[in-house]
Enzyme design. Structure first.
Site, PDB file in Angstrom:
ATOM      1  N   ASP A   1       0.805  -1.236   0.000  1.00 30.95           N
ATOM      2  CA  ASP A   1       0.000   0.000   0.000  1.00 30.95           C
ATOM      3  C   ASP A   1       0.839   1.288   0.000  1.00 30.95           C
ATOM      4  O   ASP A   1       1.790   1.397   0.774  1.00 30.95           O
ATOM      5  CB  ASP A   1      -0.861   0.088   1.271  1.00 30.95           C
ATOM      6  CG  ASP A   1      -1.574  -1.190   1.595  1.00 30.95           C
ATOM      7  OD1 ASP A   1      -1.550  -2.130   0.788  1.00 30.95           O
ATOM      8  OD2 ASP A   1      -2.162  -1.255   2.693  1.00 30.95           O
TER       9      ASP A   1
HETATM   10  N1  DQQ Z   1      -2.193  -3.826   3.839  1.00 31.73           N
HETATM   11  C1  DQQ Z   1      -3.623  -3.918   3.866  1.00 31.73           C
HETATM   12  C2  DQQ Z   1      -3.992  -3.009   4.989  1.00 31.73           C
HETATM   13  C3  DQQ Z   1      -2.888  -3.235   5.968  1.00 31.73           C
HETATM   14  C4  DQQ Z   1      -1.699  -3.353   5.103  1.00 31.73           C
HETATM   15  C5  DQQ Z   1      -4.242  -3.550   2.559  1.00 31.73           C
HETATM   16  C6  DQQ Z   1      -0.639  -4.266   5.615  1.00 31.73           C
HETATM   17  O1  DQQ Z   1      -5.243  -3.272   5.535  1.00 31.73           O
HETATM   18  O2  DQQ Z   1      -2.762  -2.181   6.910  1.00 31.73           O
HETATM   19  O3  DQQ Z   1      -3.515  -4.034   1.468  1.00 31.73           O
HETATM   20  O4  DQQ Z   1       0.490  -4.247   4.777  1.00 31.73           O
END
Ligand code: DQQ
Length: 481
Positions: free
Chosen positions: A26
């Site tokens: 992300d």
């Molecule tokens: N990736 C998810 C989120 C989390 C993160 C979404 C963990 O919910 O915080 O891709 O890497």
């Protein structure tokens, strides 16, 4: 060694942002500060198996070229983020840049501040500041916070959901950023069921949407927009917000492909709302490990509301700075396949405006090898009303997905098809008529899969214009790991 291996990899994007090596997911906490846009991202120093998450960090003056900076957040042994610093956001508290993020396990919300222009970050001694969801709720998750100022209060959203019932965005208020009172859900499911048709005519798993990740909530024009990542795709809701209540009026997808995920936005100094997402991979874990890198950050996209109240998503205009050699064609008819042997490349921006006439399907062929051993088509199917990135013959490698990507697009009578396509190594981003985006991945195995052409099936289409630009690489510096 690793640097050389990565530099020689034809699948690695040249003008998308990605870390110097290893894993990215992300985008986190984009924020403008003293002439730079700072972008953070979920980073792991191993690919598979995954390591604990860090916040990688980079900055840019033009949103196109990026400079890598040292890690912003790392897990603190014995701390609430000892097992990882998961996604979150950035904001400014009385001149003090502040990050809010999720520590795991269990999932709790933490703060960190910087007093040296975002170079280093100090975690609050009293973390976590928001330690658990409301006691009466049995949630599917509790993560990915955002904070903003409203009147004399701070407000925080946290992504959550109830099993089988739907995703939800929890809303909290605070006077001091340290103590948070739960107010109510800012917005909740229904556990909408949107199905994602695939090339084979089968359906993907239902997007149950009972955990909403990475909520992002912001004003746009005279509306408010909520983005949620439903562990499928990124959905948006456009609506009205007042008295801390959000009423959705329209719903849609930021990108019709599940390969664009966990979008995050911020407002730039010109007042534009800029969005980035995680471009996921579509090849085996072993292939990602062998490559030494996985994932990329999407090109920046600009959000706006069009005259009909629909969300418009356009590529950032400044990407034009990367354009090199330009080839322009136009005014011809296409019936069957028309190769353009003058055009060769794996890092191109292609703009096609085409009158479909009565054709069933028309568009372009890219990454085409001699004798069509490999090729990918990007087209519009007038019968199904889908923009299609067809990858069935994209790669001779056994390690990659051959699932096509489909994006719904209804053209009004007489409306021209306007495709802007960015090819960058293994990444394809398609923008169709300002209202449908489609991200795809292809991994041609042959070095000569660089050709291009146009095609029309069952009829004659008229090319209004075809512009092709060779795109320059953005520099990527030292390894930060
Ligand atoms: N990736 C998810 C989120 C989390 C993160 C979404 C963990 O919910 O915080 O891709 O890497």
């Amino acid at each position: 060694m690793l640097k050389k291996h990565l530099a020689a990899d034809p699948q690695r994007p040249q003008y998308h942002f990605l870390p110097p090596a290893n894993w990215v997911n992300d985008p986190n906490g984009p924020i403008f500060w003293k002439g730079y846009c700072h972008l953070f991202y979920q980073y792991s120093s191993t690919i598979f198996p995954q390591g604990p998450k860090y916040w990688g960090h980079a900055r840019s003056k033009d949103l196109v070229h990026w400079e890598h900076l040292p890690m912003a957040l790392s897990p603190t042994p014995g701390g609430p983020d000892k097992d990882g610093c998961w996604s979150g956001s950035a904001f400014v508290n009385e001149g003090l840049p502040t990050l809010v993020y999720t520590g795991v396990f269990p999932q709790v919300q933490c703060l960190a501040t910087s007093s040296d222009d975002l170079a280093t970050w100090k975690k609050l001694a009293r973390n976590p500041v928001n330690a658990a969801p409301p006691a009466e709720m049995r949630v599917t998750g509790f993560r990915d916070p955002s904070i903003w100022r409203e009147g004399d209060s701070w407000l925080m959203t946290v992504g959550a959901g109830s099993q089988g019932q739907g995703g939800t965005v929890l809303l909290y208020a605070s006077k001091d950023l340290a103590h948070w009172d739960y107010l109510h859900p800012l917005f909740s499911g229904p556990a909408f069921e949107r199905r994602n048709p695939t090339s084979s005519g089968q359906y993907d798993a239902v997007e149950a949407g009972d955990m909403w990740e990475c909520p992002d909530f912001f004003p746009l024009g005279d509306k408010h927009v909520l983005l949620v990542s439903t562990q499928g795709r990124v959905h948006y809701f456009v609506g009205a917000y007042s008295d801390r209540i959000f009423k959705a009026e329209r719903q849609g997808l930021i990108d019709d492909s599940a390969l664009h995920y966990a979008s995050k936005t911020c407002q730039d100094p010109q007042g534009r709302r800029i969005l980035w997402g995680w471009v996921r991979e579509a090849r085996s874990d072993a292939a990602q490990n062998a490559a030494g890198w996985s994932g990329a950050i999407s090109l920046p996209r600009v959000l706006s509301i069009d005259s009909l109240g629909r969300l418009r998503v356009d590529p950032l205009p400044e990407l034009a700075r990367l354009r090199g050699r330009h080839s322009q064609f136009g005014g011809s008819d296409v019936n069957g396949i028309v190769p353009y042997p003058q055009i060769q490349g794996s890092t191109l921006e292609i703009q096609l405006v085409i009158d479909l006439g009565g054709t069933k399907e028309a568009g372009m062929i890219v990454r085409r090898s001699p004798y069509e051993a490999e090729e990918t088509t990007i087209s519009y199917d007038a019968g199904t009303e889908y923009v299609v990135v067809a990858t069935g013959r994209s790669s001779q490698s056994p390690d990659v997905s051959r699932k096509s990507y489909l994006g719904g697009l209804k053209l009004s009578p007489g409306e021209l098809l306007r495709l802007t396509v960015f090819l960058d190594g293994s990444v394809i981003e398609v923008f169709a008529n300002g209202r449908t985006c489609l991200t795809g991945r292809i991994y041609p195995a042959r070095a000569d899969s660089l050709g291009m052409g146009l095609f029309a099936r069952d009829g004659r289409a008229r090319v209004k214009s075809l512009d092709v630009y060779e795109m320059r690489a953005i520099s990527r510096d030292r390894l930060t790991t």
